[in-house]
Design a protein around this motif. Structure first.
Motif, short mmCIF file in Angstrom:
data_model
loop_
_atom_site.label_atom_id
_atom_site.label_comp_id
_atom_site.label_asym_id
_atom_site.label_seq_id
_atom_site.Cartn_x
_atom_site.Cartn_y
_atom_site.Cartn_z
N ALA A 112 0.82 -1.22 0.00
CA ALA A 112 0.00 0.00 0.00
C ALA A 112 0.85 1.26 0.00
O ALA A 112 0.45 2.28 -0.57
N SER A 113 2.03 1.20 0.60
CA SER A 113 2.87 2.40 0.68
C SER A 113 3.43 2.82 -0.68
O SER A 113 3.86 3.96 -0.85
N GLN A 114 3.39 1.90 -1.65
CA GLN A 114 3.89 2.20 -2.99
C GLN A 114 2.78 2.58 -3.97
O GLN A 114 3.04 2.84 -5.13
N MET A 115 1.54 2.63 -3.48
CA MET A 115 0.41 2.95 -4.34
C MET A 115 0.07 4.44 -4.24
O MET A 115 0.20 5.05 -3.18
N SER A 116 -0.40 4.99 -5.34
CA SER A 116 -0.86 6.37 -5.33
C SER A 116 -2.20 6.44 -4.58
O SER A 116 -2.86 5.41 -4.37
N LYS A 117 -2.59 7.64 -4.19
CA LYS A 117 -3.88 7.81 -3.52
C LYS A 117 -5.02 7.34 -4.42
O LYS A 117 -6.00 6.76 -3.95
N GLU A 118 -4.89 7.58 -5.71
CA GLU A 118 -5.93 7.17 -6.65
C GLU A 118 -6.02 5.66 -6.74
O GLU A 118 -7.12 5.08 -6.75
N GLU A 119 -4.86 4.98 -6.80
CA GLU A 119 -4.86 3.52 -6.85
C GLU A 119 -5.47 2.92 -5.60
O GLU A 119 -6.30 2.01 -5.66
N LEU A 120 -5.10 3.47 -4.46
CA LEU A 120 -5.60 2.95 -3.19
C LEU A 120 -7.09 3.21 -3.04
O LEU A 120 -7.83 2.37 -2.50
N ALA A 121 -7.55 4.34 -3.53
CA ALA A 121 -8.97 4.68 -3.43
C ALA A 121 -9.84 3.74 -4.25
O ALA A 121 -11.02 3.54 -3.95
N SER A 122 -9.26 3.15 -5.30
CA SER A 122 -10.02 2.26 -6.18
C SER A 122 -10.15 0.85 -5.61
O SER A 122 -10.89 0.02 -6.15
N VAL A 123 -9.44 0.57 -4.53
CA VAL A 123 -9.43 -0.76 -3.93
C VAL A 123 -10.56 -0.86 -2.89
O VAL A 123 -10.70 0.02 -2.05
N PRO A 124 -11.38 -1.92 -2.93
CA PRO A 124 -12.43 -2.10 -1.91
C PRO A 124 -11.85 -2.10 -0.50
O PRO A 124 -10.70 -2.52 -0.29
N ASP A 125 -12.65 -1.64 0.46
CA ASP A 125 -12.15 -1.46 1.84
C ASP A 125 -11.58 -2.74 2.43
O ASP A 125 -10.55 -2.71 3.10
N GLU A 126 -12.27 -3.89 2.20
CA GLU A 126 -11.79 -5.13 2.81
C GLU A 126 -10.45 -5.57 2.23
O GLU A 126 -9.61 -6.14 2.92
N ILE A 127 -10.23 -5.27 0.94
CA ILE A 127 -8.94 -5.59 0.32
C ILE A 127 -7.88 -4.58 0.74
O ILE A 127 -6.72 -4.94 1.00
N LYS A 128 -8.29 -3.34 0.84
CA LYS A 128 -7.37 -2.28 1.29
C LYS A 128 -6.82 -2.62 2.68
O LYS A 128 -5.63 -2.40 2.96
N TYR A 129 -7.68 -3.14 3.54
CA TYR A 129 -7.24 -3.52 4.88
C TYR A 129 -6.13 -4.58 4.80
O TYR A 129 -5.13 -4.50 5.53
N LEU A 130 -6.31 -5.55 3.91
CA LEU A 130 -5.30 -6.60 3.77
C LEU A 130 -4.01 -6.04 3.19
O LEU A 130 -2.91 -6.48 3.56
N TYR A 131 -4.12 -5.08 2.29
CA TYR A 131 -2.91 -4.46 1.74
C TYR A 131 -2.11 -3.76 2.84
O TYR A 131 -0.88 -3.80 2.86
N LYS A 132 -2.85 -3.12 3.76
CA LYS A 132 -2.18 -2.38 4.83
C LYS A 132 -1.79 -3.27 6.00
O LYS A 132 -0.90 -2.91 6.78
N ASN A 133 -2.47 -4.41 6.13
CA ASN A 133 -2.20 -5.36 7.22
C ASN A 133 -2.04 -6.76 6.64
O ASN A 133 -2.88 -7.65 6.88
N PRO A 134 -1.01 -6.98 5.84
CA PRO A 134 -0.87 -8.26 5.14
C PRO A 134 -0.63 -9.42 6.10
O PRO A 134 -0.04 -9.24 7.18
N PRO A 135 -1.08 -10.61 5.72
CA PRO A 135 -0.79 -11.79 6.54
C PRO A 135 0.69 -12.11 6.52
O PRO A 135 1.41 -11.73 5.59
N LYS A 136 1.14 -12.78 7.54
CA LYS A 136 2.54 -13.19 7.58
C LYS A 136 2.66 -14.46 8.40
O LYS A 136 1.83 -14.73 9.29
N VAL A 137 3.66 -15.24 8.10
CA VAL A 137 3.92 -16.48 8.84
C VAL A 137 5.40 -16.79 8.73
O VAL A 137 6.04 -16.49 7.72
#
Length: 248
Positions: A112-137
């Motif tokens: 998400a930190s590499q996306m423009s505001k426009e790109e991020l705005a086009s992403v649905p909220d539930e997907i945006k959350y995953l972009y900002k809080n990605p899973p990890k293991v």
């Protein structure tokens, strides 16, 4: 879907960008152990439990997770599975994708930190959350070079970079099954190369397909598209020819 004795193509349904998508992890098992190849999206653990229960299996039966690469829809369930297994599960991934899977580097395609505001705005909220809080293991065992995993009569990783730097497919020796990950997709019954829009290095990804030509393959499982019966050689040659024509 039963592919052969001890090999099941699972189906998990996810909602992304206002459409339902089907993801196809692979379960491999024998009397001693069960192995899961790829894990679906975050939040699909209950779906996975239901699918396993239909096969008279449980999360706790899984001995290892093999990850084909770092993308959200492949690693998303791994942490939940590990928790449900009381941490008694071994996670494998290629060394070139390890740091991304562990969260030590941001996922390449959904940073998400590499996306423009426009790109991020086009992403649905539930997907945006995953972009900002990605899973990890945490990755317990790193795949590199040629090696045979001694599970279920032999599982061989095939290094197929391009879609991501550390993309790996898996060859199930006993059933002659190729678990392609995202190296191949199935569309309208036809094997295709990786999706160009989500592949970091298309030339490398197409070149990687040649690695499959060295194997005796009777079944192909594509994470996107599902099951293809037969040898992929003809399709691989067609894909390479198509790419070559596009470059000329």
């Amino acid at each position: 879907m039963r592919i052969s004795e001890g090999v099941e193509m699972l189906q998990l349904t996810a909602r992304a960008f206002d459409q339902d998508i089907i993801l196809n992890p692979t379960l491999v098992w024998n009397n001693d152990e069960a192995i899961l190849i790829d894990t679906g999206m975050p939040g699909q653990i209950d779906q996975l439990k239901e699918v396993l229960n239909e096969l008279n299996m449980y999360i706790e039966d899984l001995k290892a997770i093999l990850l084909t690469h770092q993308d959200l829809d492949h690693i998303g369930g791994a942490a939940d599975i590990r928790k449900k297994s009381n941490e008694n599960i071994i996670v494998y991934a290629h060394e070139f994708d390890k740091l991304y899977i562990e969260g030590k580097l941001p996922l390449i395609k959904t940073n998400a930190s590499q996306m423009s505001k426009e790109e991020l705005a086009s992403v649905p909220d539930e997907i945006k959350y995953l972009y900002k809080n990605p899973p990890k293991v945490d990755v317990d065992i790193v795949l590199k070079g040629s090696q045979m995993l001694l599970y279920c009569e032999g599982i061989e990783p095939i290094f197929t970079p391009g879609h991501t730097p550390g993309h790996v497919s898996f060859y199930l020796k006993k059933s002659k099954t190729l678990v392609a990950g995202d190296a191949l997709v199935l569309a309208n019954g036809q094997l295709m190369g990786p999706v160009k829009q989500t592949t970091l290095n298309m030339d490398q990804a197409v070149q990687s397909l040649e690695n499959f030509l060295h194997y005796d393959i009777e079944h192909v499982i594509c994470y996107h598209g599902g099951y293809f019966q037969g040898c992929p050689k003809e399709a691989i040659l067609r894909i390479k020819e198509h790419v070559a024509e596009g470059e000329s």
